[in-house]
Design a protein around this motif. Structure first.
Motif: not given
Ligand code: A3P
Length: 272
Positions: A6, A17, A48, A50, A52, A54, A60, A67-68, A70-71, A83
């Protein structure tokens, strides 16, 4: 060792990812952090770190699916990415958005007695306000307005599980949503986690030795990868003692909603 992956900035060979194949959609204060941390014990699950937000925060959501992704943490192909964002369950726009992304996704929902959830929600806000030096109110002063239950109180609204579930069932089949009993997860986590392993078609890897009861914390803590850890001190805080009449008013208010919820999901939870 999963935790090393992580924190690593470089991609471990053979990993990528992945968009979550499973999402913990809520409910806020249901035990979502405990559920996520406990599932993280499983070698085929990566989580995940944190929340998120999204699907529930428009600022978001407009950033798009890349973008989602990438987290999300790096994972191997045989691993499931999870998540959790507790606000999803009660946000009207979320079910359709998740369905648009993956109509066959498996969802996890952890619920606890709706009255307890209201008190837990209040307690969290109470401490947040104390920390930021904002004025705080007694529970009873928020929940009772002009002698009657203040059903506009957000924490009460969030505990109307039937109302929220109805929206999810417009987009998903009941068999795509596994409900974890948050009250049971507190008292005896393993059986609830074994049900989740089955729901996700994962081999059973979470074991009794992964948990120990911590007397000081008053909750189960996790033993995994040779480390022992309890959840953050903000999880499992003492609740205020609530006036019995007010408690009974809350139980009474939720009773019909709970019944309706039980019949929606074909399962009774024995809440008050
Ligand atoms: P309280 O702090 O009101 O007791 P969430 O992570 O969704 O915010 O939920 C927080 C709740 O998780 C806590 O509410 C606590 O009751 C519950 N919980 C379940 N298992 C726990 C554990 N092993 N350690 C700490 N809290 C746990």
């Amino acid at each position: 060792n999963k935790s090393e992956h992580y924190s690593a900035q470089v991609r471990p060979p053979g990993t990528s990812r992945q968009i979550p194949q499973t999402i913990i959609i809520g409910v806020r204060k249901g035990g979502t952090r405990a559920l996520l941390e406990m599932l993280d014990i499983h070698p085929h699950i990566v989580v995940a770190a944190t929340e998120v937000h999204f699907f529930d925060w428009d600022e978001n959501y407009v950033k798009g699916i890349d973008w989602y992704r990438s987290l999300m943490p790096f994972s191997y192909e045989n691993q499931i990415t999870i998540e959790k964002t507790p606000g999803y369950f009660t946000s009207p726009q979320v079910p359709e958005r998740i369905h648009d992304m993956n109509s066959s996704i498996k969802l996890l929902l952890i619920l606890r007695d709706p009255t307890e959830r209201v008190i837990s929600d209040y307690t969290q806000v109470y401490y947040n306000r104390l920390e930021s030096h904002k004025p705080v109110q007694h529970f009873e002063d928020i929940v009772i307005k002009n002698g009657a239950l203040n059903t506009k109180y957000k924490a009460i609204q969030r505990s109307l599980y039937d109302i929220h579930m109805e929206r999810w069932l417009k987009h998903f089949n009941l068999n795509q949503i596994h409900i974890v009993d948050g009250n049971t997860l507190i008292k005896d986590p393993l059986p609830e986690l074994q049900k989740v392993e089955k729901f996700l078609n994962l081999p059973p890897r979470i074991l009794p030795s992964n948990f120990y009861f911590n007397q000081t914390k008053g909750f189960y803590c996790i033993r995994s990868d040779g480390r022992e850890r309890c959840l953050h001190e903000s999880k499992g805080r003492p609740h205020p003692v609530v006036n019995n009449t007010v408690l009974e008013q809350l139980h009474c208010y939720f009773r019909e909603h709970n019944k309706r919820f039980y019949s929606m999901v074909n399962h009774s939870f024995h809440w008050h």
